[in-house]
Design a protein around this motif. Structure first.
Motif, PDB file in Angstrom:
ATOM      1  N   LEU A 196       0.837  -1.193   0.000  1.00  0.00           N
ATOM      2  CA  LEU A 196       0.000   0.000   0.000  1.00  0.00           C
ATOM      3  C   LEU A 196       0.874   1.246   0.000  1.00  0.00           C
ATOM      4  CD1 LEU A 196      -2.771  -0.953   2.598  1.00  0.00           C
ATOM      5  CD2 LEU A 196      -2.649  -1.463   0.149  1.00  0.00           C
ATOM      6  N   PHE A 197       0.348   2.302  -0.629  1.00  0.00           N
ATOM      7  CA  PHE A 197       1.075   3.556  -0.743  1.00  0.00           C
ATOM      8  C   PHE A 197       0.256   4.675  -0.124  1.00  0.00           C
ATOM      9  CE2 PHE A 197       4.020   1.760  -3.829  1.00  0.00           C
ATOM     10  CZ  PHE A 197       3.262   0.769  -4.421  1.00  0.00           C
ATOM     11  N   CYS A 198       0.937   5.608   0.521  1.00  0.00           N
ATOM     12  CA  CYS A 198       0.303   6.797   1.069  1.00  0.00           C
ATOM     13  C   CYS A 198       1.142   7.994   0.644  1.00  0.00           C
ATOM     14  CB  CYS A 198       0.204   6.723   2.582  1.00  0.00           C
ATOM     15  SG  CYS A 198      -0.423   8.237   3.350  1.00  0.00           S
ATOM     16  N   LYS A 199       0.596   8.762  -0.285  1.00  0.00           N
ATOM     17  CA  LYS A 199       1.306   9.951  -0.786  1.00  0.00           C
ATOM     18  C   LYS A 199       0.939  11.147   0.082  1.00  0.00           C
ATOM     19  CE  LYS A 199       3.404  12.670  -3.817  1.00  0.00           C
ATOM     20  NZ  LYS A 199       4.881  12.695  -3.984  1.00  0.00           N
ATOM     21  N   ALA A 200       1.943  11.776   0.681  1.00  0.00           N
ATOM     22  CA  ALA A 200       1.727  12.940   1.538  1.00  0.00           C
ATOM     23  C   ALA A 200       2.102  14.213   0.787  1.00  0.00           C
ATOM     24  CB  ALA A 200       2.553  12.815   2.805  1.00  0.00           C
ATOM     25  N   SER A 201       1.319  15.257   0.987  1.00  0.00           N
ATOM     26  CA  SER A 201       1.623  16.563   0.406  1.00  0.00           C
ATOM     27  C   SER A 201       1.251  17.645   1.413  1.00  0.00           C
ATOM     28  CB  SER A 201       0.876  16.772  -0.911  1.00  0.00           C
ATOM     29  OG  SER A 201      -0.528  16.701  -0.699  1.00  0.00           O
ATOM     30  N   GLY A 202       1.751  18.840   1.151  1.00  0.00           N
ATOM     31  CA  GLY A 202       1.513  19.940   2.082  1.00  0.00           C
ATOM     32  C   GLY A 202       2.694  20.116   3.002  1.00  0.00           C
ATOM     33  N   ASP A 203       2.439  20.192   4.300  1.00  0.00           N
ATOM     34  CA  ASP A 203       3.476  20.438   5.288  1.00  0.00           C
ATOM     35  C   ASP A 203       4.222  19.157   5.622  1.00  0.00           C
ATOM     36  OD1 ASP A 203       3.518  21.329   8.827  1.00  0.00           O
ATOM     37  OD2 ASP A 203       5.082  21.439   7.296  1.00  0.00           O
ATOM     38  N   TYR A 223       6.107  13.988  12.041  1.00  0.00           N
ATOM     39  CA  TYR A 223       4.789  13.384  12.226  1.00  0.00           C
ATOM     40  C   TYR A 223       4.900  11.968  12.747  1.00  0.00           C
ATOM     41  CZ  TYR A 223       2.597  17.039   9.371  1.00  0.00           C
ATOM     42  OH  TYR A 223       2.131  18.241   8.879  1.00  0.00           O
ATOM     43  N   CYS A 224       3.850  11.528  13.388  1.00  0.00           N
ATOM     44  CA  CYS A 224       3.556  10.102  13.448  1.00  0.00           C
ATOM     45  C   CYS A 224       2.639   9.840  12.266  1.00  0.00           C
ATOM     46  CB  CYS A 224       2.849   9.725  14.746  1.00  0.00           C
ATOM     47  SG  CYS A 224       3.953   9.459  16.144  1.00  0.00           S
ATOM     48  N   MET A 225       3.005   8.835  11.473  1.00  0.00           N
ATOM     49  CA  MET A 225       2.159   8.405  10.370  1.00  0.00           C
ATOM     50  C   MET A 225       1.786   6.959  10.614  1.00  0.00           C
ATOM     51  SD  MET A 225       3.743  10.278   7.035  1.00  0.00           S
ATOM     52  CE  MET A 225       2.211  10.015   6.121  1.00  0.00           C
ATOM     53  N   ALA A 226       0.548   6.625  10.321  1.00  0.00           N
ATOM     54  CA  ALA A 226       0.047   5.309  10.688  1.00  0.00           C
ATOM     55  C   ALA A 226      -0.885   4.763   9.620  1.00  0.00           C
ATOM     56  CB  ALA A 226      -0.684   5.380  12.024  1.00  0.00           C
ATOM     57  N   TRP A 227      -1.026   3.468   9.633  1.00  0.00           N
ATOM     58  CA  TRP A 227      -2.022   2.756   8.841  1.00  0.00           C
ATOM     59  C   TRP A 227      -3.065   2.182   9.794  1.00  0.00           C
ATOM     60  CZ3 TRP A 227      -2.470   2.839   3.652  1.00  0.00           C
ATOM     61  CH2 TRP A 227      -1.359   3.231   2.902  1.00  0.00           C
ATOM     62  N   PHE A 228      -4.322   2.429   9.458  1.00  0.00           N
ATOM     63  CA  PHE A 228      -5.443   1.845  10.172  1.00  0.00           C
ATOM     64  C   PHE A 228      -6.250   1.011   9.189  1.00  0.00           C
ATOM     65  CE2 PHE A 228      -5.686   4.032  14.328  1.00  0.00           C
ATOM     66  CZ  PHE A 228      -4.703   4.989  14.147  1.00  0.00           C
ATOM     67  N   PRO A 246       9.660   4.327   6.153  1.00  0.00           N
ATOM     68  CA  PRO A 246       9.714   5.776   6.293  1.00  0.00           C
ATOM     69  C   PRO A 246       9.299   6.460   4.998  1.00  0.00           C
ATOM     70  CG  PRO A 246      11.771   4.745   6.998  1.00  0.00           C
ATOM     71  CD  PRO A 246      10.974   3.697   6.283  1.00  0.00           C
ATOM     72  N   LEU A 247       8.976   7.736   5.077  1.00  0.00           N
ATOM     73  CA  LEU A 247       8.694   8.513   3.880  1.00  0.00           C
ATOM     74  C   LEU A 247       9.914   8.522   2.980  1.00  0.00           C
ATOM     75  CD1 LEU A 247       6.850  11.661   5.284  1.00  0.00           C
ATOM     76  CD2 LEU A 247       5.870   9.871   3.842  1.00  0.00           C
ATOM     77  N   ASN A 248       9.701   8.288   1.684  1.00  0.00           N
ATOM     78  CA  ASN A 248      10.833   8.344   0.755  1.00  0.00           C
ATOM     79  C   ASN A 248      10.959   9.769   0.209  1.00  0.00           C
ATOM     80  OD1 ASN A 248       8.817   8.628  -1.133  1.00  0.00           O
ATOM     81  ND2 ASN A 248       9.184   6.654  -2.139  1.00  0.00           N
ATOM     82  N   VAL A 249      11.848   9.955  -0.764  1.00  0.00           N
ATOM     83  CA  VAL A 249      12.109  11.299  -1.279  1.00  0.00           C
ATOM     84  C   VAL A 249      10.901  11.873  -1.992  1.00  0.00           C
ATOM     85  CG1 VAL A 249      14.598  10.992  -1.443  1.00  0.00           C
ATOM     86  CG2 VAL A 249      13.141  10.316  -3.375  1.00  0.00           C
TER      87      VAL A 249
END
Length: 127
Positions: free
Chosen positions: A20-27, A32-37, A72-75
């Motif tokens: 699964l992928f989670c693309k983050a944008s913005g700040d 952060y704590c980032m999590a999967w639910f 972890p978040l990649n580039v």
């Protein structure tokens, strides 16, 4: 503020794998704590895995330890959840979530602790 978009959900047979992928944008420069639910029909949303983006410390639900890996978040500011040896009980809608936390802060696995959410991606494990 951070925006999250999940993808990668699919139907798979028991014993199979998905990422699964989670693309983050913005700040995305903040810590952060980032999590999967995940949430199965008729059940409460439960935490699966979490990571502190600064320290890299990870957290897992007992039901997925040694099968799931949160990265972890990649580039490209994308968070992954590698899911191996999938079981029918892993079926559900999977959500990515984020909340600002200190670099050394622990990451909770309770949905009430997370402010930012994606729209979800469906995972179905069935023969």
């Amino acid at each position: 503020q951070v925006q999250l978009v999940e993808s990668g959900g699919n139907s798979v047979q028991p014993g199979g794998s998905l990422r699964l992928f989670c693309k983050a944008s913005g700040d995305t420069d903040s810590n952060y704590c980032m999590a999967w639910f995940r949430q199965a029909p008729g059940k409460e949303r439960e935490g699966v895995a979490a990571i502190n983006t600064g320290s890299g410390r990870t957290y897992y639900a007992d039901s997925v330890k040694d099968r799931f890996t949160i990265s972890p978040l990649n580039v490209e500011n994308t968070l992954y959840l590698q899911m191996n040896n999938l079981k029918p009980e892993d079926t559900g809608m999977y959500y990515c979530a984020a909340d600002r936390r200190p670099f050394s802060g622990a990451c909770p696995m309770r949905m009430t602790e997370y402010k930012h959410w994606g729209q979800g991606t469906q995972v179905t494990v069935s023969s």
